[in-house]
Design a protein around this motif. Structure first.
Motif, mmCIF file in Angstrom:
data_model
loop_
_atom_site.group_PDB
_atom_site.id
_atom_site.type_symbol
_atom_site.label_atom_id
_atom_site.label_comp_id
_atom_site.label_asym_id
_atom_site.label_seq_id
_atom_site.Cartn_x
_atom_site.Cartn_y
_atom_site.Cartn_z
ATOM 1 N N VAL A 115 -1.160 26.501 38.477
ATOM 2 C CA VAL A 115 0.549 26.723 38.782
ATOM 3 C C VAL A 115 1.191 26.159 37.430
ATOM 4 O O VAL A 115 1.129 24.914 37.139
ATOM 5 N N GLU A 116 2.049 27.008 36.995
ATOM 6 C CA GLU A 116 3.011 26.532 35.860
ATOM 7 C C GLU A 116 4.579 26.701 36.174
ATOM 8 O O GLU A 116 4.826 27.922 36.532
ATOM 9 N N PRO A 117 5.332 25.467 35.858
ATOM 10 C CA PRO A 117 6.854 25.585 36.202
ATOM 11 C C PRO A 117 7.482 26.634 35.100
ATOM 12 O O PRO A 117 6.952 26.692 34.081
ATOM 13 N N VAL A 118 8.328 27.463 35.474
ATOM 14 C CA VAL A 118 8.826 28.242 34.495
ATOM 15 C C VAL A 118 10.514 28.039 34.369
ATOM 16 O O VAL A 118 11.052 27.543 33.476
ATOM 17 N N ALA A 119 11.177 27.899 35.585
ATOM 18 C CA ALA A 119 12.604 27.418 35.663
ATOM 19 C C ALA A 119 12.965 27.033 36.794
ATOM 20 O O ALA A 119 12.293 27.275 37.952
ATOM 21 N N THR A 120 14.157 26.328 37.195
ATOM 22 C CA THR A 120 14.890 26.019 38.410
ATOM 23 C C THR A 120 16.040 26.370 38.220
ATOM 24 O O THR A 120 16.854 26.347 37.130
ATOM 25 N N THR A 121 16.748 26.474 39.492
ATOM 26 C CA THR A 121 18.059 26.793 39.643
ATOM 27 C C THR A 121 18.958 25.748 40.297
ATOM 28 O O THR A 121 18.488 25.199 41.266
ATOM 29 N N PRO A 122 19.992 25.225 39.645
ATOM 30 C CA PRO A 122 20.709 23.876 40.179
ATOM 31 C C PRO A 122 21.439 24.258 41.489
ATOM 32 O O PRO A 122 21.942 25.575 41.399
#
Length: 305
Positions: A115-122
């Motif tokens: 599992v790899e993080p790509v992006a987050t939405t604030p």
């Protein structure tokens, strides 16, 4: 009259015999061909069924792992939001810890999970009391949005709900439309009703009143734990506002995570803090028989509509 010779008759009988033999041989060839075709077709179907069963079993395992990844990622996001640890980097750190846990867990089963993080939405996480002063502006998405009253709901009916009931109002300025969701008492029941543009609402569901406090899961289409279809208004445009009416008298408290660049405001003691609305991750799962890769957006508690 010219008599037919015996040789001519013999030749005619031979020609008839030849045609009969040809028909017999042709029929035999066709029969053998059909048998061969049936055998080949059965072998092909059997091979495909065996292969499909293997693929479905492997896919089922990958989907099981994927579901676990989504659930655990969502839980980490919500826990971080509630605890105030809500920057994108902190969520990514939590996802990397999840990756380590999954790697060890599924390695013992002969699989490799990554599992790899790509992006987050604030966004914003809010909880606490709301009233007519509370506004959540420019909303592009809402999840895990619920309201609970701490004291008795106003008694009314559908004819007077628009002016007397507790209301959550979705103001869709892009279409010039408002969607109202009402909560009120009627006799021995509590009622959820829905209206549009201030019109007389339609009852959505009701439940016997067993005490003052009830919970309406706005994004979950549930009322006090039971299904209540149609609570969430479908087709909202990006940038709608959420407002409240007649909420202060019933001691209404709200909880929600919203995707908006504008901070929600309220004259109440509503707690508003930075949050992560959603996270995008890459998920890979590999076994000896399967290679599975997909990109997943995780936003727990988002409405289906």
């Amino acid at each position: 009259m010219i008599p037919t010779s015996e040789s001519d008759g013999a030749r005619e009988r031979l020609r008839d015999a030849d045609r009969g033999q040809l028909l017999l041989v042709s029929g035999l060839v066709v029969a053998v061909s059909l048998v061969a075709l049936v055998v080949l077709l059965n072998a092909s179907i059997y091979s495909e069924n065996v292969a499909t069963r293997g693929i479905e079993a492997a896919d089922g395992e990958a989907l099981e792992v994927r579901a676990a990844v989504v659930e655990e990622t969502g839980a980490r996001i919500d826990t971080a939001n509630r605890n105030g640890a809500t920057t994108g980097s902190e969520i990514e750190t939590g996802i990397e810890e999840l990756n380590q846990n999954l790697s060890g867990r599924y390695a013992r089963r002969g699989g490799i999970a990554v599992v790899e993080p790509v992006a987050t939405t604030p966004g914003w996480y809010l909880s606490g009391p709301v009233d007519d002063s509370t506004t959540i502006p420019d909303v592009n998405g809402a999840r895990s949005f619920s309201i609970t009253n701490e004291s008795a709901l106003p008694p009314t009916d559908t004819g007077n709900a628009s002016s007397e009931a507790v209301a959550v109002v979705f103001n869709d300025s892009a279409t010039g439309t408002t969607h109202e969701r009402y909560l009120y008492a009627e006799g021995d029941d509590v009622v959820v009703a829905g209206g549009k543009n201030g019109s007389t609402p339609t009852e959505r569901c009701r439940s016997p009143a067993t005490g003052d406090a009830v919970t309406l899961a706005v994004t979950g289409d549930r009322f006090d734990g039971d299904p209540c279809p149609g609570v969430w208004p479908a087709g909202l445009s990006d940038g709608y506002d959420v407002e409240f009416e007649n909420a202060g008298g019933a001691g209404v408290e709200a909880t929600a995570t919203v995707d908006t660049g504008t901070e929600p405001t309220s004259a109440t003691a509503l707690t508003v803090r930075d949050a992560v609305y959603d996270a995008t991750i890459d998920f890979r799962y590999r076994t000896a028989d399967l290679r599975f890769k997909t990109r997943i957006r995780v936003a727990p508690g988002e409405p289906d509509a």
